[in-house]
Every structure is written in C-alpha cells, then in structure tokens.
Design an enzyme around this catalytic site. Structure first.
Site, PDB file in Angstrom:
ATOM      1  N   CYS A  13      29.851  25.826 -21.281  1.00 49.21           N
ATOM      2  CA  CYS A  13      28.983  25.407 -20.285  1.00 49.21           C
ATOM      3  C   CYS A  13      29.743  24.077 -19.459  1.00 49.21           C
ATOM      4  O   CYS A  13      29.677  24.083 -18.152  1.00 49.21           O
ATOM      5  CB  CYS A  13      27.790  25.015 -20.692  1.00 49.21           C
ATOM      6  SG  CYS A  13      27.716  23.503 -21.700  1.00 49.21           S
ATOM      7  N   HIS A 268      24.126  19.939 -23.164  1.00 43.71           N
ATOM      8  CA  HIS A 268      24.442  21.191 -22.102  1.00 43.71           C
ATOM      9  C   HIS A 268      24.751  20.697 -20.967  1.00 43.71           C
ATOM     10  O   HIS A 268      24.288  19.738 -20.297  1.00 43.71           O
ATOM     11  CB  HIS A 268      23.297  22.091 -22.139  1.00 43.71           C
ATOM     12  CG  HIS A 268      23.437  23.465 -21.060  1.00 43.71           C
ATOM     13  ND1 HIS A 268      24.324  24.257 -21.502  1.00 43.71           N
ATOM     14  CD2 HIS A 268      22.827  23.656 -20.100  1.00 43.71           C
ATOM     15  CE1 HIS A 268      24.277  25.058 -20.576  1.00 43.71           C
ATOM     16  NE2 HIS A 268      23.292  24.823 -19.570  1.00 43.71           N
TER      17      HIS A 268
END
Length: 323
Positions: A13, A268
């Site tokens: 990510c 994330h």
C-alpha cells in the site's frame, strides 16, 4: 483520467500510494516518457524508470479498474525494496526518487528531475561573541517539518510548522560550537534560510517520533493544511535568501496527500490526488479508486483521540501557473 488502481501485492500500500503520486504528476511523466530504453531484457528488468513507464502505459491503455505492479515490485526488490514489510512513506519516497535519478541515462533528464523536486536552503551559523559566520548550501527532496516544538508543545497549523522549521535557534551551554576566530567554544546562532522551491514540493509531516523509552510513537493530533500555500506570507525576510524573481513563484496549490492510518507497527497508506487535467480529487486506496471532495481530504487533518484514524503524512504541493 488516469484514475486506475494498483492491486496490493504484499503489503504494497505504501509503494502503491507513492507510485500513484508520481504517475499522476504530468510534469514527472513528461520526463519519464523521454527516458532511454535499456537495450537488453535483463537491463529492462532491473531498470526502475523503464518499469515505471511500462506500468504507466498499462494503466493508461487498459480498461480495468486496477493493474498489478508485480514487474516493478520485482525490479525494486533487486535494490532491497522488499514486499511484505512495513515501509515508511517518507523514506520510500527518497529511495524511489534516487533510484529513478541514478538510472536515468540522459543528463538533461536528470537535471529536469532534480529541478522538478529539489529544494535549496542555506544553513547559517553565526558566533555570538565575534563576527564569524559560516554559510552552507544544502539540497533537500522534502521539507521534514516537526509537529512539536522544543518543549513538546503541539504546533497547530502547517504554517506554524514551516515557521518553526525556519526559526533561528541559539546554541548555548553543551550545544556551543568551537569558534576558530575566538579560539574556544562560544554560543552560536543557527538558522536555515530558504533559497529555492521546486515545481513539485514535498512536505514530510514528522508524525512518527521517539519517546524516552526509544519506542516510536505516532502523533495523530489535528493539523490543518491549506489548499493554497504562499511562502511569502508565511516566512519573514530573515528566513529567506532569495531574490524577488524567485519569490514571485512561491505560490502553491495542494496536489496530493499521502495518508497513514493505524499504528506505527500495523498501518495502511492511501493517497488523495487532485487530477491536474480534471481538477477533481480522487482517493487511491490500492485497487479501489473513487472521486472524493475536499471535505474528504480534510478528514486527514488528524484527531488526537483517534490514534488509528487516517492522518496526512506527506503533502505534495504544485506551483501555481503564472497568471
């Protein structure tokens, strides 16, 4: 629109978010499209700019909602950029940029890339007992802005962070420096002056800091940042070392936000990017891409009571076109 997602191929990510910021920047892709294509297959597999160009073409030619960045990820692994690890976006940005620059063969493209991203500052060190002053020019790829002052008090706005970064600091007591003119350690005044700002300005909000226990702590507190940024209105004359022609161009508009959610050990990344062709905001969350509003982007300002919330970590500003 270029609003195509990238599949997560192993905790990628952070890499995906940074790739989207690079490839949505038409000034960067204008340079990327002019690279020298490596002649041999093995060289192509190991060349980061070439693999980025292939990924860009796949994203623009296909009609899928997302593509796999596996060939580029495999290429990066040769240079120790591994998958299945937690990356820091600020560090990975520097690593990617340097790999791109080092593997571009044309000197004029290297110069254009440097001009597109490089910030120039001048470090000043002045003895407070005599007139001795030293100056040193430095180049930065990001402005690493502290979010706390020296007394661990919260800096409340992006403008406050910028002013604090360019403040003059007295070096006294155990921080004194040796002065060659005085022949001993004396108090010094240390300052940083802004010389030049690039077309694409990357600001690193230092949300990760060390506690006394040496563990890394995330600062999630509220820190607003503007869509329009004018350095002439933020910095004083003493904080600048630039002529009027340079300062005229110090007008910026927000282009992208790389946001982090979660903790320091389990987090994330996603990217909010304003399309330069449409002037619309998109959220790039791995394979998911959707149009968002400015209010959605403002949700990355942070919240001190929600440590797992999404908070802006990298801010990318673009110079406004002259009227």
């Amino acid at each position: 629109t270029g609003a195509i997602g990238l599949y997560n191929v192993g905790q990628s990510c952070c890499l995906n978010s940074l790739l989207q910021v690079f490839l949505m920047n038409i000034h960067f892709t204008g340079i990327l499209r002019r690279i020298t294509v490596p002649p041999r297959a093995g060289q192509k597999d190991r060349n980061v700019p070439y693999q980025m160009l292939l990924l860009l073409e796949e994203m623009q030619c296909g009609k899928r909602k997302a593509v796999f960045p596996i060939p580029l990820a495999r290429c990066l692994s040769v240079y120790r950029v591994k998958l299945f690890v937690q990356h820091d976006a600020a560090q990975l940005f520097l690593t990617l940029w340097n790999l791109i620059k080092d593997q571009m063969k044309k000197p004029e493209l290297v110069e254009e890339l440097s001009s597109l991203y490089t910030i120039c500052v001048q470090e000043h060190l002045a003895c407070q007992k005599c007139s001795l002053e030293t100056k040193r020019n430095s180049r930065l790829l990001t402005l690493p802005l502290p979010m706390l002052d020296a007394d661990s008090r919260v800096l409340k706005t992006l403008e406050d962070c910028l002013q604090y970064f360019f403040r003059a600091e007295e070096l006294t007591d155990h921080n004194m420096c040796f002065c060659e003119q005085c022949g001993r350690k004396t108090p010094f005044l240390q300052s940083m002056k802004l010389v030049h700002l690039p077309q694409t300005l990357t600001i690193h909000l230092k949300r990760f800091c060390f506690k006394e226990s040496s563990s890394v702590h995330k600062l999630s507190h509220y820190l607003p940042f503007p869509q329009d940024l004018d350095f002439n209105a933020i910095l004083t004359e003493n904080q600048c070392q630039a002529d009027d022609n340079e300062k005229v161009s110090w007008q910026y508009e927000l282009f992208a936000v790389v946001a982090h959610s979660g903790s320091t050990s389990c987090g994330h990344y996603c990217a909010y990017i304003r399309s330069l062709t449409e002037c619309k905001w998109y959220c790039f969350n791995d394979s998911q891409v959707c149009q968002v509003s400015w209010d959605d982007v403002k949700c990355t300002y942070g919240h001190s009571n929600l440590n797992w919330t999404e908070t802006a970590y990298l801010l990318v500003y673009m110079k406004k076109c002259p009227q």
